[in-house]
Design a protein around this motif. Structure first.
Motif, PDB file in Angstrom:
ATOM      1  N   MET A 128       0.737  -1.395  -0.145  1.00 30.11           N
ATOM      2  CA  MET A 128       0.122  -0.034  -0.073  1.00 30.11           C
ATOM      3  C   MET A 128       0.855   1.342  -0.081  1.00 30.11           C
ATOM      4  SD  MET A 128      -3.255  -0.924  -0.575  1.00 30.11           S
ATOM      5  CE  MET A 128      -4.072   0.431   0.172  1.00 30.11           C
ATOM      6  N   ASN A 129       1.932   1.208   0.674  1.00 31.36           N
ATOM      7  CA  ASN A 129       2.965   2.421   0.622  1.00 31.36           C
ATOM      8  C   ASN A 129       3.439   2.597  -0.823  1.00 31.36           C
ATOM      9  OD1 ASN A 129       3.322   3.599   3.086  1.00 31.36           O
ATOM     10  ND2 ASN A 129       4.398   2.116   4.041  1.00 31.36           N
ATOM     11  N   GLU A 130       3.883   1.328  -1.424  1.00 31.22           N
ATOM     12  CA  GLU A 130       4.385   1.303  -2.923  1.00 31.22           C
ATOM     13  C   GLU A 130       3.098   1.767  -3.795  1.00 31.22           C
ATOM     14  OE1 GLU A 130       5.385  -2.713  -3.617  1.00 31.22           O
ATOM     15  OE2 GLU A 130       7.111  -2.249  -2.534  1.00 31.22           O
ATOM     16  N   MET A 131       1.866   1.509  -3.599  1.00 32.48           N
ATOM     17  CA  MET A 131       0.781   1.862  -4.635  1.00 32.48           C
ATOM     18  C   MET A 131       0.197   3.329  -4.482  1.00 32.48           C
ATOM     19  SD  MET A 131      -1.335  -1.607  -5.345  1.00 32.48           S
ATOM     20  CE  MET A 131      -1.420  -2.006  -3.601  1.00 32.48           C
ATOM     21  N   TYR A 132      -0.019   3.694  -2.865  1.00 30.77           N
ATOM     22  CA  TYR A 132      -0.739   4.892  -2.768  1.00 30.77           C
ATOM     23  C   TYR A 132       0.257   5.687  -1.909  1.00 30.77           C
ATOM     24  CZ  TYR A 132      -4.656   2.047  -4.545  1.00 30.77           C
ATOM     25  OH  TYR A 132      -5.440   1.399  -5.242  1.00 30.77           O
ATOM     26  N   GLY A 133       1.307   5.287  -1.288  1.00 31.65           N
ATOM     27  CA  GLY A 133       2.087   6.175  -0.382  1.00 31.65           C
ATOM     28  C   GLY A 133       1.561   6.249   0.837  1.00 31.65           C
ATOM     29  N   ASN A 134       0.738   5.464   1.183  1.00 33.51           N
ATOM     30  CA  ASN A 134       0.129   5.312   2.671  1.00 33.51           C
ATOM     31  C   ASN A 134      -0.016   3.974   3.149  1.00 33.51           C
ATOM     32  OD1 ASN A 134      -1.597   5.301   4.940  1.00 33.51           O
ATOM     33  ND2 ASN A 134      -1.712   7.770   4.768  1.00 33.51           N
ATOM     34  N   GLY A 135       0.425   3.346   4.165  1.00 32.75           N
ATOM     35  CA  GLY A 135       0.319   1.793   4.491  1.00 32.75           C
ATOM     36  C   GLY A 135      -0.383   2.047   5.694  1.00 32.75           C
ATOM     37  N   GLY A 136      -0.977   3.223   6.278  1.00 30.66           N
ATOM     38  CA  GLY A 136      -1.701   2.979   7.284  1.00 30.66           C
ATOM     39  C   GLY A 136      -3.224   2.341   7.283  1.00 30.66           C
ATOM     40  N   ASP A 137      -3.971   2.225   8.544  1.00 28.85           N
ATOM     41  CA  ASP A 137      -5.289   1.795   8.297  1.00 28.85           C
ATOM     42  C   ASP A 137      -6.210   2.765   7.679  1.00 28.85           C
ATOM     43  OD1 ASP A 137      -4.517  -0.604   9.624  1.00 28.85           O
ATOM     44  OD2 ASP A 137      -5.165  -0.093  11.461  1.00 28.85           O
ATOM     45  N   GLU A 138      -6.188   3.962   7.731  1.00 29.04           N
ATOM     46  CA  GLU A 138      -6.876   4.933   7.235  1.00 29.04           C
ATOM     47  C   GLU A 138      -6.202   6.180   6.454  1.00 29.04           C
ATOM     48  OE1 GLU A 138     -10.153   6.498   9.835  1.00 29.04           O
ATOM     49  OE2 GLU A 138     -10.638   4.386  10.400  1.00 29.04           O
ATOM     50  N   ALA A 139      -6.710   6.422   5.399  1.00 35.91           N
ATOM     51  CA  ALA A 139      -6.132   7.605   4.439  1.00 35.91           C
ATOM     52  C   ALA A 139      -7.034   8.182   3.576  1.00 35.91           C
ATOM     53  CB  ALA A 139      -4.885   7.128   3.688  1.00 35.91           C
ATOM     54  N   VAL A 140      -6.929   9.669   3.381  1.00 39.08           N
ATOM     55  CA  VAL A 140      -7.673  10.285   2.380  1.00 39.08           C
ATOM     56  C   VAL A 140      -6.669  11.257   1.683  1.00 39.08           C
ATOM     57  CG1 VAL A 140      -9.460  11.711   1.913  1.00 39.08           C
ATOM     58  CG2 VAL A 140      -9.765  10.346   3.869  1.00 39.08           C
ATOM     59  N   SER A 152      -8.189   0.139   5.806  1.00 37.48           N
ATOM     60  CA  SER A 152      -7.530  -1.137   5.630  1.00 37.48           C
ATOM     61  C   SER A 152      -7.686  -2.034   7.162  1.00 37.48           C
ATOM     62  CB  SER A 152      -6.137  -1.168   5.570  1.00 37.48           C
ATOM     63  OG  SER A 152      -5.821  -0.507   4.500  1.00 37.48           O
ATOM     64  N   LYS A 153      -7.602  -3.108   7.316  1.00 41.66           N
ATOM     65  CA  LYS A 153      -7.477  -4.115   8.400  1.00 41.66           C
ATOM     66  C   LYS A 153      -6.818  -5.189   8.199  1.00 41.66           C
ATOM     67  CE  LYS A 153     -10.540  -6.092  11.853  1.00 41.66           C
ATOM     68  NZ  LYS A 153     -11.969  -6.372  12.484  1.00 41.66           N
ATOM     69  N   ALA A 154      -6.254  -5.673   9.056  1.00 42.06           N
ATOM     70  CA  ALA A 154      -5.518  -7.009   8.932  1.00 42.06           C
ATOM     71  C   ALA A 154      -4.610  -6.879   7.585  1.00 42.06           C
ATOM     72  CB  ALA A 154      -6.498  -8.195   9.075  1.00 42.06           C
ATOM     73  N   TYR A 155      -5.102  -7.869   6.671  1.00 46.98           N
ATOM     74  CA  TYR A 155      -4.300  -8.159   5.287  1.00 46.98           C
ATOM     75  C   TYR A 155      -5.063  -7.692   4.276  1.00 46.98           C
ATOM     76  CZ  TYR A 155      -7.559 -11.983   5.411  1.00 46.98           C
ATOM     77  OH  TYR A 155      -8.895 -12.760   5.423  1.00 46.98           O
ATOM     78  N   VAL A 156      -6.085  -6.745   4.432  1.00 44.05           N
ATOM     79  CA  VAL A 156      -7.020  -6.190   3.360  1.00 44.05           C
ATOM     80  C   VAL A 156      -6.992  -4.879   3.347  1.00 44.05           C
ATOM     81  CG1 VAL A 156      -9.586  -6.117   2.729  1.00 44.05           C
ATOM     82  CG2 VAL A 156      -8.700  -8.374   3.880  1.00 44.05           C
ATOM     83  N   SER A 157      -7.172  -4.102   2.149  1.00 43.87           N
ATOM     84  CA  SER A 157      -7.333  -2.805   1.943  1.00 43.87           C
ATOM     85  C   SER A 157      -8.369  -2.655   1.052  1.00 43.87           C
ATOM     86  CB  SER A 157      -6.070  -2.102   1.435  1.00 43.87           C
ATOM     87  OG  SER A 157      -5.017  -2.286   2.579  1.00 43.87           O
ATOM     88  N   LEU A 158      -9.400  -1.639   1.416  1.00 42.63           N
ATOM     89  CA  LEU A 158     -10.168  -1.131   0.297  1.00 42.63           C
ATOM     90  C   LEU A 158     -10.134   0.215   0.083  1.00 42.63           C
ATOM     91  CD1 LEU A 158     -13.390  -2.696   2.853  1.00 42.63           C
ATOM     92  CD2 LEU A 158     -12.068  -3.820   0.569  1.00 42.63           C
TER      93      LEU A 158
END
Length: 186
Positions: A128-140, A152-158
């Motif tokens: 998620m850091n590579e794709m969106y620049g943010n690996g946290g659980d929530e981002a806008v 995001s939670k556990a191994y899933v990001s929406l």
């Protein structure tokens, strides 16, 4: 019996033709058995090395029938309950045990939902850091072209991306669906 004519008159045809044909047929049979045996050995090897299981799981995941099936079904049902259709389903395997799905909300290219399912939490954070620049659980993230919301939670990001003048059309419903679906993860 067949006869042939040569300079010395009529002679019985040589009996050598039959053994050659039989030998050729036997050789083909042996080669066929060897090929079948090699195929069987390859199948057995795949079973004992878990390769067959992994191949089956990959096929099932890409079709939404594996372990990710209930998650995708819950996402689809939750959006349907809000009157939103997930359309143009596309999926891609990341080659590392993860898979991503992408949908257009009600068929609009301006509203895209992506589901990223990774093999584990550290991989999710890294990717998620590579794709969106943010690996946290929530981002806008917002810019002039659009707005991207990540949960995001556990191994899933929406991920929800909206663009153009319709950025806020589905946002409230999408966030509610994301929260509901992520709460289903254990």
């Amino acid at each position: 019996m067949s006869m042939r004519v040569n300079e010395k008159g009529l002679h019985h045809r040589s009996g050598r033709v039959k053994p050659v044909r039989v030998s050729l047929i036997l050789t083909l049979c042996v080669l066929s058995l060897a090929a079948c045996s090699a195929s069987s050995i390859e199948q057995e090897r795949k079973i004992y090395t878990r390769e067959a299981t992994d191949e089956g799981m990959d096929r099932a995941k890409s079709q939404g029938h594996g372990l990710n099936g209930p998650l995708i079904q819950e996402l689809d049902d939750s959006f349907a309950a809000k009157g939103i259709k997930l359309m143009n389903n596309m999926s891609a395997d990341d080659g590392e045990g993860g898979i991503s799905y992408m949908y257009l909300l009600n068929g609009s290219g301006r509203h895209i939902v992506k589901v990223h399912i990774f093999s584990d939490v550290p991989t999710r954070v890294t990717r998620m850091n590579e794709m969106y620049g943010n690996g946290g659980d929530e981002a806008v993230m917002e810019n002039g072209l659009g707005k991207t919301t990540i949960r995001s939670k556990a191994y899933v990001s929406l991920v929800y991306t909206a663009s153009g003048g319709e950025k806020d059309d589905y946002e409230e419903d999408v966030i509610q669906v994301f929260q509901h679906v992520l709460e289903q993860l254990k």
